[in-house]
Design a protein around this motif. Structure first.
Motif, mmCIF file in Angstrom:
data_model
loop_
_atom_site.group_PDB
_atom_site.id
_atom_site.type_symbol
_atom_site.label_atom_id
_atom_site.label_comp_id
_atom_site.label_asym_id
_atom_site.label_seq_id
_atom_site.Cartn_x
_atom_site.Cartn_y
_atom_site.Cartn_z
ATOM 1 N N SER A 134 -16.071 -7.334 -2.623
ATOM 2 C CA SER A 134 -14.730 -6.882 -2.243
ATOM 3 C C SER A 134 -13.781 -8.057 -2.071
ATOM 4 O O SER A 134 -12.626 -8.025 -2.515
ATOM 5 C CB SER A 134 -14.806 -6.069 -0.947
ATOM 6 N N GLY A 135 -14.292 -9.131 -1.428
ATOM 7 C CA GLY A 135 -13.464 -10.317 -1.240
ATOM 8 C C GLY A 135 -13.098 -10.982 -2.557
ATOM 9 O O GLY A 135 -11.950 -11.370 -2.770
ATOM 10 N N LEU A 136 -14.087 -11.107 -3.450
ATOM 11 C CA LEU A 136 -13.813 -11.729 -4.744
ATOM 12 C C LEU A 136 -12.874 -10.871 -5.588
ATOM 13 O O LEU A 136 -11.988 -11.389 -6.275
ATOM 14 C CB LEU A 136 -15.129 -11.965 -5.492
ATOM 15 N N LEU A 137 -13.049 -9.546 -5.504
ATOM 16 C CA LEU A 137 -12.197 -8.654 -6.290
ATOM 17 C C LEU A 137 -10.751 -8.697 -5.806
ATOM 18 O O LEU A 137 -9.817 -8.727 -6.620
ATOM 19 C CB LEU A 137 -12.742 -7.224 -6.227
ATOM 20 N N GLU A 138 -10.551 -8.714 -4.484
ATOM 21 C CA GLU A 138 -9.164 -8.743 -3.998
ATOM 22 C C GLU A 138 -8.491 -10.082 -4.319
ATOM 23 O O GLU A 138 -7.289 -10.124 -4.580
ATOM 24 C CB GLU A 138 -9.094 -8.421 -2.503
ATOM 25 N N ALA A 149 10.302 -9.823 -3.317
ATOM 26 C CA ALA A 149 9.777 -8.531 -2.868
ATOM 27 C C ALA A 149 8.818 -7.930 -3.890
ATOM 28 O O ALA A 149 7.786 -7.345 -3.527
ATOM 29 C CB ALA A 149 10.937 -7.576 -2.598
ATOM 30 N N ALA A 150 9.131 -8.085 -5.177
ATOM 31 C CA ALA A 150 8.253 -7.565 -6.224
ATOM 32 C C ALA A 150 6.902 -8.278 -6.221
ATOM 33 O O ALA A 150 5.847 -7.640 -6.368
ATOM 34 C CB ALA A 150 8.927 -7.715 -7.586
ATOM 35 N N LEU A 151 6.916 -9.585 -6.037
ATOM 36 C CA LEU A 151 5.661 -10.347 -5.988
ATOM 37 C C LEU A 151 4.824 -9.947 -4.777
ATOM 38 O O LEU A 151 3.594 -9.794 -4.873
ATOM 39 C CB LEU A 151 5.966 -11.844 -5.952
ATOM 40 N N LEU A 152 5.479 -9.771 -3.629
ATOM 41 C CA LEU A 152 4.748 -9.360 -2.428
ATOM 42 C C LEU A 152 4.147 -7.971 -2.600
ATOM 43 O O LEU A 152 3.010 -7.713 -2.186
ATOM 44 C CB LEU A 152 5.685 -9.382 -1.221
ATOM 45 N N ALA A 153 4.913 -7.070 -3.197
ATOM 46 C CA ALA A 153 4.412 -5.710 -3.407
ATOM 47 C C ALA A 153 3.215 -5.712 -4.353
ATOM 48 O O ALA A 153 2.201 -5.029 -4.104
ATOM 49 C CB ALA A 153 5.531 -4.831 -3.956
ATOM 50 N N ALA A 154 3.315 -6.468 -5.455
ATOM 51 C CA ALA A 154 2.197 -6.543 -6.399
ATOM 52 C C ALA A 154 0.960 -7.127 -5.726
ATOM 53 O O ALA A 154 -0.173 -6.642 -5.945
ATOM 54 C CB ALA A 154 2.607 -7.390 -7.603
ATOM 55 N N ARG A 155 1.152 -8.150 -4.917
ATOM 56 C CA ARG A 155 0.038 -8.794 -4.216
ATOM 57 C C ARG A 155 -0.663 -7.806 -3.288
ATOM 58 O O ARG A 155 -1.896 -7.693 -3.290
ATOM 59 C CB ARG A 155 0.560 -9.991 -3.422
ATOM 60 N N TRP A 156 0.125 -7.088 -2.479
ATOM 61 C CA TRP A 156 -0.486 -6.198 -1.494
ATOM 62 C C TRP A 156 -1.165 -5.008 -2.163
ATOM 63 O O TRP A 156 -2.260 -4.599 -1.759
ATOM 64 C CB TRP A 156 0.556 -5.717 -0.495
ATOM 65 N N VAL A 157 -0.542 -4.430 -3.183
ATOM 66 C CA VAL A 157 -1.142 -3.294 -3.884
ATOM 67 C C VAL A 157 -2.476 -3.706 -4.502
ATOM 68 O O VAL A 157 -3.459 -2.957 -4.449
ATOM 69 C CB VAL A 157 -0.179 -2.751 -4.959
ATOM 70 N N ALA A 158 -2.534 -4.900 -5.073
ATOM 71 C CA ALA A 158 -3.776 -5.370 -5.686
ATOM 72 C C ALA A 158 -4.869 -5.557 -4.641
ATOM 73 O O ALA A 158 -6.031 -5.163 -4.863
ATOM 74 C CB ALA A 158 -3.517 -6.681 -6.427
ATOM 75 N N LYS A 159 -4.537 -6.160 -3.515
ATOM 76 C CA LYS A 159 -5.530 -6.358 -2.459
ATOM 77 C C LYS A 159 -6.009 -5.016 -1.900
ATOM 78 O O LYS A 159 -7.214 -4.816 -1.659
ATOM 79 C CB LYS A 159 -4.951 -7.230 -1.346
ATOM 80 N N ALA A 160 -5.084 -4.090 -1.694
ATOM 81 C CA ALA A 160 -5.458 -2.773 -1.182
ATOM 82 C C ALA A 160 -6.346 -2.033 -2.179
ATOM 83 O O ALA A 160 -7.332 -1.386 -1.795
ATOM 84 C CB ALA A 160 -4.199 -1.961 -0.886
ATOM 85 N N ALA A 161 -6.023 -2.129 -3.471
ATOM 86 C CA ALA A 161 -6.839 -1.464 -4.486
ATOM 87 C C ALA A 161 -8.266 -1.990 -4.476
ATOM 88 O O ALA A 161 -9.233 -1.218 -4.584
ATOM 89 C CB ALA A 161 -6.196 -1.656 -5.867
ATOM 90 N N ALA A 162 -8.421 -3.312 -4.338
ATOM 91 C CA ALA A 162 -9.758 -3.903 -4.311
ATOM 92 C C ALA A 162 -10.558 -3.401 -3.108
ATOM 93 O O ALA A 162 -11.754 -3.093 -3.224
ATOM 94 C CB ALA A 162 -9.643 -5.427 -4.275
#
Length: 418
Positions: free
Chosen positions: A105-109, A311-324
């Motif tokens: 999970s850590g590596l994926l996020e 804001a777009a970069l932050l949103a992409a970052r958080w969505v990716a971490k949450a998905a992982a």
């Protein structure tokens, strides 16, 4: 002496109200501490929100923390070193081995957040190198924010422990990745690779050896002294300061050394280590100054043009971490509610990202000049929101000290003292 001359003399003196004077700095510390305490007592919100708020006011007033000032950079490096050492000392690698899904999970996020930020940056027209740097920095979650919020709120439980572990893991990977990218760029140039090769080798090997030496020295102290003793705390702080000075003198990584020291110390034994939070009162003052400095680092003049991209970069970052986190929640033993709380807890970014960008910019000024304004604008957006989101995430997970929440105090009434 005329009144104008008296005024000019006072403004230039160490007692004027400018933030870079003794009086101005003292007043800022007092105001930040008072505002942080007010937020804590009234709402049980993390005190660091008060510290950052003072920094934001300074930035709006045109007063920014300058990391090129030796005193400012020393405060940043030492405060961050204390927090990173604590972060490393909480990461039990044996736990990751016993729970490979947590490691996955850590590596994926880390991978997903880097890819998401890179693709978003490229979609907005940023260059390859700038996009890569932003992507690698975005891998990390702020250990300073996580440690401070968890410590103040007395959080404990599965979500808290996983958050601390993932924070330490992705910070370590982000630091190593940025160092590798910087080294690769230097070594790929025909005019710099011969001079860069010894420097890169010394930096990586020296950071590891100094981290091991610092961890071993603190282990030696811990076996002979009670770490809750004031003299032991001073000795610990002195060793960390000495390691930072040596790292700076030898051009080693001031982020990697304390993090590796904590990891080395924690994983040499099964014994759990209990630390005086932030190494006592002196460490607490340094942490306060760190958050004020980070809060004041951004430029209001740059923000309007960069806020949409940030804001777009932050949103992409958080969505990716949450998905992982959600993809591997069930295999790693998390309920959906816990996964939601853990995902929210991965939002904060702060001083670690700033220092990573500063160090990369020092070796690659052209790229750093593009990365820094955008990164600081992103930090300005997430600096106040991140700690509050983390606080509510831990509360939703049921891992805060219930007696310390405002709702519990309103039901139970005031505490009685003997």
């Amino acid at each position: 002496m005329t009144p104008a001359e008296l005024w000019a003399t006072w403004v230039a003196s160490p007692w004027s109200l400018r933030p870079d004077t003794l009086l101005g700095a003292a007043l800022l510390l007092v105001l930040a501490a008072l505002l942080g305490e007010l937020l804590w007592r009234a709402l049980r919100w993390p005190r660091l929100m008060g510290y950052v708020a003072i920094g934001v006011v300074l930035a709006l007033a045109g007063v920014r923390a300058d990391p090129d000032e030796p005193a400012v950079r020393l405060v940043i490096d030492v405060a961050l070193a204390l927090l990173l050492f604590e972060t490393g000392a909480r990461l039990n690698l044996r736990w990751l081995v016993r729970n490979p899904w947590l490691l996955a999970s850590g590596l994926l996020e880390v991978v997903l957040s880097a890819v998401a930020v890179y693709l978003t940056a490229r979609a907005f027209g940023l260059g390859l190198q700038v996009s890569a740097v932003l992507a690698l920095i975005a891998m990390s979650v702020s250990p300073a924010v996580v440690q401070r919020v968890v410590g103040e709120c007395g959080a404990a439980g599965q979500v808290t422990e996983r958050l601390l572990a993932l924070t330490a893991l992705n910070t370590l990977l982000a630091v190593l990745a940025i160092k590798a990218l910087s080294a690769g760029l230097l070594l790929s140039r025909p005019d710099t690779w011969q001079t860069a090769l010894p420097a890169v080798t010394i930096s990586l090997a020296g950071s590891f050896l100094l981290g091991v030496a610092l961890g071993s020295a603190i282990a030696w102290i811990a076996r002979r002294l009670d770490l809750r003793n004031e003299n032991a705390v001073v000795l610990l702080l002195g060793f960390v300061l000495l390691a930072i000075v040596v790292a700076k003198a030898l051009h080693l990584s001031a982020l990697l050394v304390p993090l590796l020291a904590g990891l080395w110390l924690r994983n040499r034994t099964d014994r759990p280590w209990v630390w005086p939070r932030h190494f006592g009162s002196a460490g607490g003052v340094l942490v306060l100054a760190l958050f004020v400095a980070v809060g004041s680092a951004w430029s209001p003049a740059d923000a309007p043009a960069l806020v949409g991209l940030a804001a777009a970069l932050l949103a992409a970052r958080w969505v990716a971490k949450a998905a992982a986190v959600f993809v591997l929640a069930r295999p790693s033993g998390l309920a959906w509610r816990q996964a939601a709380s853990l995902s929210a807890g991965l939002l904060p970014m702060s001083a670690t990202a700033w220092v990573l960008a500063l160090d990369f910019g020092a070796a690659h000024p052209d790229t750093g000049a593009v990365v820094m304004p955008l990164l600081l604008t992103a930090l300005a957006l997430v600096e106040l929101v991140g700690p509050l989101v983390l606080w509510y995430a831990l509360r939703t997970a049921g891992e805060l000290d219930v007696a310390d929440t405002p709702d519990a105090r309103s039901v139970a009434g005031p505490r009685r003292t003997a």
